[in-house]
Design a protein around this motif. Structure first.
Motif, PDB file in Angstrom:
ATOM      1  N   GLU A  45      35.741  40.584   9.798  1.00 40.11           N
ATOM      2  CA  GLU A  45      34.400  40.173  10.217  1.00 40.11           C
ATOM      3  C   GLU A  45      33.972  38.856   9.567  1.00 40.11           C
ATOM      4  O   GLU A  45      33.040  38.207  10.034  1.00 40.11           O
ATOM      5  CB  GLU A  45      33.379  41.257   9.873  1.00 40.11           C
ATOM      6  CG  GLU A  45      33.187  41.454   8.376  1.00 40.11           C
ATOM      7  CD  GLU A  45      32.216  42.565   8.048  1.00 40.11           C
ATOM      8  OE1 GLU A  45      31.075  42.234   7.669  1.00 40.11           O
ATOM      9  OE2 GLU A  45      32.594  43.730   8.180  1.00 40.11           O
ATOM     10  N   HIS A  46      34.637  38.467   8.480  1.00 40.61           N
ATOM     11  CA  HIS A  46      34.285  37.216   7.804  1.00 40.61           C
ATOM     12  C   HIS A  46      34.920  35.990   8.459  1.00 40.61           C
ATOM     13  O   HIS A  46      34.582  34.859   8.087  1.00 40.61           O
ATOM     14  CB  HIS A  46      34.721  37.273   6.337  1.00 40.61           C
ATOM     15  CG  HIS A  46      33.929  38.226   5.506  1.00 40.61           C
ATOM     16  ND1 HIS A  46      34.456  38.900   4.422  1.00 40.61           N
ATOM     17  CD2 HIS A  46      32.644  38.626   5.600  1.00 40.61           C
ATOM     18  CE1 HIS A  46      33.531  39.664   3.886  1.00 40.61           C
ATOM     19  NE2 HIS A  46      32.424  39.514   4.580  1.00 40.61           N
ATOM     20  N   VAL A  47      35.848  36.167   9.388  1.00 34.22           N
ATOM     21  CA  VAL A  47      36.600  35.048   9.954  1.00 34.22           C
ATOM     22  C   VAL A  47      36.010  34.632  11.288  1.00 34.22           C
ATOM     23  O   VAL A  47      35.892  35.440  12.212  1.00 34.22           O
ATOM     24  CB  VAL A  47      38.090  35.415  10.122  1.00 34.22           C
ATOM     25  CG1 VAL A  47      38.868  34.229  10.697  1.00 34.22           C
ATOM     26  CG2 VAL A  47      38.686  35.846   8.788  1.00 34.22           C
ATOM     27  N   LEU A  48      35.615  33.362  11.388  1.00 35.93           N
ATOM     28  CA  LEU A  48      35.109  32.786  12.637  1.00 35.93           C
ATOM     29  C   LEU A  48      36.150  31.810  13.176  1.00 35.93           C
ATOM     30  O   LEU A  48      36.556  30.877  12.475  1.00 35.93           O
ATOM     31  CB  LEU A  48      33.789  32.046  12.396  1.00 35.93           C
ATOM     32  CG  LEU A  48      32.606  32.877  11.914  1.00 35.93           C
ATOM     33  CD1 LEU A  48      31.422  31.975  11.613  1.00 35.93           C
ATOM     34  CD2 LEU A  48      32.222  33.913  12.950  1.00 35.93           C
ATOM     35  N   ASP A  49      36.566  32.036  14.398  1.00 36.36           N
ATOM     36  CA  ASP A  49      37.564  31.173  15.021  1.00 36.36           C
ATOM     37  C   ASP A  49      36.921  29.839  15.400  1.00 36.36           C
ATOM     38  O   ASP A  49      35.926  29.792  16.112  1.00 36.36           O
ATOM     39  CB  ASP A  49      38.122  31.871  16.270  1.00 36.36           C
ATOM     40  CG  ASP A  49      39.322  31.144  16.854  1.00 36.36           C
ATOM     41  OD1 ASP A  49      39.613  30.021  16.393  1.00 36.36           O
ATOM     42  OD2 ASP A  49      39.952  31.694  17.766  1.00 36.36           O
ATOM     43  N   ALA A  50      37.482  28.755  14.903  1.00 35.03           N
ATOM     44  CA  ALA A  50      36.978  27.417  15.228  1.00 35.03           C
ATOM     45  C   ALA A  50      37.911  26.686  16.184  1.00 35.03           C
ATOM     46  O   ALA A  50      37.927  25.457  16.248  1.00 35.03           O
ATOM     47  CB  ALA A  50      36.784  26.600  13.955  1.00 35.03           C
ATOM     48  N   GLY A  51      38.720  27.432  16.915  1.00 40.08           N
ATOM     49  CA  GLY A  51      39.604  26.835  17.910  1.00 40.08           C
ATOM     50  C   GLY A  51      40.616  25.911  17.272  1.00 40.08           C
ATOM     51  O   GLY A  51      41.202  26.230  16.234  1.00 40.08           O
ATOM     52  N   GLU A  52      40.806  24.763  17.868  1.00 43.18           N
ATOM     53  CA  GLU A  52      41.786  23.808  17.358  1.00 43.18           C
ATOM     54  C   GLU A  52      41.349  23.183  16.040  1.00 43.18           C
ATOM     55  O   GLU A  52      42.149  22.559  15.350  1.00 43.18           O
ATOM     56  CB  GLU A  52      42.046  22.720  18.403  1.00 43.18           C
ATOM     57  CG  GLU A  52      42.712  23.247  19.664  1.00 43.18           C
ATOM     58  CD  GLU A  52      43.013  22.125  20.644  1.00 43.18           C
ATOM     59  OE1 GLU A  52      42.690  20.958  20.318  1.00 43.18           O
ATOM     60  OE2 GLU A  52      43.568  22.406  21.709  1.00 43.18           O
ATOM     61  N   CYS A  53      40.059  23.359  15.681  1.00 47.48           N
ATOM     62  CA  CYS A  53      39.574  22.798  14.410  1.00 47.48           C
ATOM     63  C   CYS A  53      40.057  23.610  13.211  1.00 47.48           C
ATOM     64  O   CYS A  53      40.202  23.075  12.116  1.00 47.48           O
ATOM     65  CB  CYS A  53      38.051  22.735  14.408  1.00 47.48           C
ATOM     66  SG  CYS A  53      37.344  21.593  15.609  1.00 47.48           S
ATOM     67  N   GLY A  54      40.297  24.920  13.407  1.00 46.11           N
ATOM     68  CA  GLY A  54      40.726  25.766  12.306  1.00 46.11           C
ATOM     69  C   GLY A  54      39.951  27.055  12.289  1.00 46.11           C
ATOM     70  O   GLY A  54      39.730  27.688  13.327  1.00 46.11           O
ATOM     71  N   VAL A  55      39.468  27.479  11.117  1.00 46.90           N
ATOM     72  CA  VAL A  55      38.658  28.683  10.989  1.00 46.90           C
ATOM     73  C   VAL A  55      37.568  28.440   9.951  1.00 46.90           C
ATOM     74  O   VAL A  55      37.683  27.567   9.084  1.00 46.90           O
ATOM     75  CB  VAL A  55      39.487  29.919  10.562  1.00 46.90           C
ATOM     76  CG1 VAL A  55      40.543  30.260  11.586  1.00 46.90           C
ATOM     77  CG2 VAL A  55      40.111  29.714   9.191  1.00 46.90           C
ATOM     78  N   VAL A  56      36.503  29.235  10.063  1.00 48.81           N
ATOM     79  CA  VAL A  56      35.463  29.292   9.037  1.00 48.81           C
ATOM     80  C   VAL A  56      35.446  30.723   8.526  1.00 48.81           C
ATOM     81  O   VAL A  56      35.455  31.669   9.319  1.00 48.81           O
ATOM     82  CB  VAL A  56      34.081  28.910   9.604  1.00 48.81           C
ATOM     83  CG1 VAL A  56      33.009  29.048   8.525  1.00 48.81           C
ATOM     84  CG2 VAL A  56      34.107  27.487  10.154  1.00 48.81           C
ATOM     85  N   LEU A  77      32.780  23.400  18.467  1.00 49.86           N
ATOM     86  CA  LEU A  77      34.219  23.514  18.678  1.00 49.86           C
ATOM     87  C   LEU A  77      34.797  22.265  19.330  1.00 49.86           C
ATOM     88  O   LEU A  77      36.008  22.043  19.296  1.00 49.86           O
ATOM     89  CB  LEU A  77      34.533  24.742  19.544  1.00 49.86           C
ATOM     90  CG  LEU A  77      34.124  26.097  18.942  1.00 49.86           C
ATOM     91  CD1 LEU A  77      34.501  27.225  19.894  1.00 49.86           C
ATOM     92  CD2 LEU A  77      34.764  26.307  17.584  1.00 49.86           C
ATOM     93  N   GLN A  78      33.926  21.448  19.923  1.00 52.74           N
ATOM     94  CA  GLN A  78      34.378  20.218  20.571  1.00 52.74           C
ATOM     95  C   GLN A  78      34.246  18.999  19.660  1.00 52.74           C
ATOM     96  O   GLN A  78      34.349  17.868  20.117  1.00 52.74           O
ATOM     97  CB  GLN A  78      33.583  20.003  21.860  1.00 52.74           C
ATOM     98  CG  GLN A  78      33.854  21.071  22.911  1.00 52.74           C
ATOM     99  CD  GLN A  78      32.961  20.945  24.133  1.00 52.74           C
ATOM    100  OE1 GLN A  78      31.921  20.297  24.098  1.00 52.74           O
ATOM    101  NE2 GLN A  78      33.376  21.567  25.233  1.00 52.74           N
ATOM    102  N   ALA A  79      34.004  19.236  18.367  1.00 55.61           N
ATOM    103  CA  ALA A  79      33.918  18.121  17.421  1.00 55.61           C
ATOM    104  C   ALA A  79      35.207  17.315  17.452  1.00 55.61           C
ATOM    105  O   ALA A  79      36.300  17.885  17.499  1.00 55.61           O
ATOM    106  CB  ALA A  79      33.669  18.645  16.007  1.00 55.61           C
ATOM    107  N   PRO A  80      35.114  15.981  17.436  1.00 54.39           N
ATOM    108  CA  PRO A  80      36.316  15.153  17.591  1.00 54.39           C
ATOM    109  C   PRO A  80      37.279  15.201  16.413  1.00 54.39           C
ATOM    110  O   PRO A  80      38.458  14.912  16.565  1.00 54.39           O
ATOM    111  CB  PRO A  80      35.743  13.743  17.780  1.00 54.39           C
ATOM    112  CG  PRO A  80      34.389  13.781  17.142  1.00 54.39           C
ATOM    113  CD  PRO A  80      33.881  15.177  17.376  1.00 54.39           C
ATOM    114  N   ASP A  81      36.781  15.553  15.238  1.00 58.09           N
ATOM    115  CA  ASP A  81      37.663  15.603  14.059  1.00 58.09           C
ATOM    116  C   ASP A  81      37.070  16.540  13.017  1.00 58.09           C
ATOM    117  O   ASP A  81      35.948  17.043  13.161  1.00 58.09           O
ATOM    118  CB  ASP A  81      37.864  14.196  13.469  1.00 58.09           C
ATOM    119  CG  ASP A  81      36.548  13.475  13.209  1.00 58.09           C
ATOM    120  OD1 ASP A  81      35.623  14.117  12.665  1.00 58.09           O
ATOM    121  OD2 ASP A  81      36.453  12.288  13.544  1.00 58.09           O
TER     122      ASP A  81
END
Length: 579
Positions: A45-56, A77-81
């Protein structure tokens, strides 16, 4: 409230997509070689998927509402970097979290600005690793942590400094609010959040308006933590800081109980003010006594931590907190640690200088002069001398003197001036007293309880939450001393709910008498641990000074006893990391 615990491993400086799995408590995981980073989290429950950016990973709340975030919105999730992602995260959210981000070929780590979720990094036999606490590396890697005696010697000289170096060999802490990446060339760290961005920069609001803003912010923060915790247990001292937490929880509609600890000596008994607090807020209260006979100095309070920062009396606090939490159904224990520092409890003349630079020789400046004389308990001429000395220092932070007591003479002097000065750059000239405020905040970092604590129930220090830190930094120093009483704004924020006697309190009892009993009952053990232990064997101790300290009168006022007990904690902590 479940502790946030994670371990991230990757084979080298390069990074691919992060795979994540649940970490089974007590399991043994070996990572002989990986093609991409892997994350083990104790609670999914502590893990948030950040897509291609990684995880929080951790606890994340919306800044505007305080609601917990369980899924990141498409925009972020659409952040460029990775840098843009971290900036967005910092601006729109807060909590106790770490962002583990992919930045091109590299992996970056961004611990949130509060420092409430520490992140450690180490090179291992399997590659590299980031973790919430060093015990995970110790358990799940063939590489084992060991004591760094030079860093421990530095820590004992500045026990309140939390830098990137820890007291464990090869383990460093990623700085909070910075995005850090590691390559074959070394580490690169870039500040995403900076305290200087939250300095006073607008016309000063009236005191009453600021009190309402502090009240609202505290309610939102405590309601957010309450929403992930169920019932809480407030470690109440009868002072301003823990009382503010209790009042914020009560007025936000959160369920909680209070626990207060008393020594056998009246000097450490706060049961009466805590009863007043509980009656005013209509909450259940548990009362307990310190029992010095149950304190085992050979068992470190700092077990599993990267530095020996615990105090012996905390064993008793912990024992009674576990019992009270079980009886009350609380899932976490919250304390007011860091409150004096957050609410700008200054004894220096800095608020007078700040107000003079902003208003000139006004009636308000004269009032602040008198206010600080009352708080510092000094005369008008005495404050004038202190004012002249403070004006000459300007924006430079006060000297952070190394404590050399009980250390061997040939232990190198720890000089952290450069690191400390880096923390207080860019403070505006009109508010140079904020240098002193920032120094207070830095000095409390080693003593706040984080969201990654291994104990159940979790002990946690919510006052260091990002919205409260940013608000308090933005308030001019002279506001905090208005009326000649310290932390005036924090007192006013919940003055309607709290008993007047608590709002007016300027001092409170503590566990000092219990600490002296612990010392008196354990002299032989202290001598054996220090004169026949690891600290002495590794050249850290002045044996003659140790003997003299052990001979101190336990009923006297010499503070060397507390210093001696800190060394005993360091010895017990060091032994816990031995193979």
């Amino acid at each position: 409230m479940k502790p946030v615990r994670f371990l991230l491993t990757w084979p080298d400086a390069s990074a691919g997509n992060i795979e994540h799995f649940a970490l089974s408590t007590g399991s043994t995981i070996r990572v002989p070689g990986l093609d991409s980073p892997r994350l083990w989290a104790e609670h999914e429950e502590h893990v948030l998927d950040a897509g291609e950016c990684g995880v929080v990973i951790g606890y994340l709340f919306e800044r505007a509402t305080g609601r917990r975030v369980t899924r990141l919105p498409r925009e972020i999730l659409q952040a460029p970097d990775a840098s843009s992602f971290a900036t967005w995260l910092t601006r729109e959210y807060w909590g106790a979290y770490a962002a583990l981000l992919i930045d091109g070929p590299h992996l970056c780590v961004y611990p949130d600005p509060s420092g409430l979720l520490p992140v450690f990094r180490s090179e291992t036999a399997e590659g590299q690793a980031c973790m919430s606490d060093p015990t995970l590396l110790h358990t799940h890697s063939v590489t084992k942590a060991s004591v760094s005696w030079s860093d421990l010697a530095s820590h004992l000289q500045r026990p309140d400094w939390r830098g990137q170096r820890t007291c464990l060999t090869g383990i460093e802490e990623a700085p909070a609010g910075h995005m850090t990446s590691w390559t074959k060339e070394g580490a690169t760290s870039v500040a995403v959040w900076q305290a200087s961005h939250f300095m006073p920069d607008r016309e000063t609001q009236p005191f009453d308006e600021l009190a309402v803003e502090l009240r609202t912010t505290a309610q939102r923060v405590m309601q957010a933590w309450g929403s992930v915790s169920g019932r809480l247990l407030v470690s109440a001292s009868g002072g301003v800081d823990s009382s503010l937490i209790a009042a914020a929880l009560a007025t936000a509609g959160q369920d909680f109980a209070c626990l207060t600890m008393a020594t056998g000596d009246p000097s450490g008994d706060e049961r009466v003010p805590v009863r007043m607090l509980a009656n005013a807020l209509s909450v259940e209260t548990f009362e307990a006594y310190y029992d010095p006979r149950r304190v085992d100095l050979a068992a470190p309070v700092s077990l599993g931590l990267a530095r020996p920062t615990g105090k012996a009396f905390m064993q008793e606090v912990r024992r009674h907190a576990i019992e009270a939490a079980g009886r009350s159904g609380a899932s976490a224990v919250v304390d007011g640690n860091g409150g004096d520092n957050l609410f700008c409890y200054l004894h220096s003349p800095a608020p007078i200088l700040d107000r003079w630079r902003n208003e000139g020789l006004s009636r308000g400046t004269a009032a602040t002069y008198l206010d600080m004389c009352r708080i510092a308990q000094t005369t008008l001429p005495g404050m004038a001398r202190a004012l002249a000395m403070r004006a000459r220092r300007g924006a430079r932070p006060a000297a952070w003197m190394a404590d050399r007591r009980l250390l061997a003479s040939d232990v190198p002097v720890c000089d952290a001036r450069a690191e400390i000065e880096d923390q207080v750059l860019a403070v505006p000239f009109k508010h140079q007293g904020k240098v002193d405020h920032l120094a207070l905040l830095l000095r409390t970092q080693n003593f706040i309880h984080s969201a990654s604590g291994p104990a159940d129930p979790l002990q946690f220090s919510p006052l260091m939450s990002q919205p409260l830190v940013e608000l308090c930094l933005s308030i001019p120093t002279w506001i905090w001393c208005q009326g000649g009483i310290n932390r005036a704004l924090a007192r006013a924020a919940f003055s309607q709910e709290l008993p007047a006697a608590i709002v007016r309190r300027v001092s409170k009892a503590g566990p000092d008498s219990a600490m002296r009993v612990i010392f008196a009952q354990n002299r032989a053990l202290i001598r054996d641990m220090l004169l026949g232990g690891l600290l002495r064997a590794n050249g850290l101790l002045d044996a003659v000074a140790i003997e003299q300290a052990i001979a101190s009168d336990p009923h006297g006022k010499d503070p060397i006893i507390y210093r001696l007990l800190d060394f005993v904690e360091a010895e017990a902590w060091s032994r816990s990391w031995q193979p």
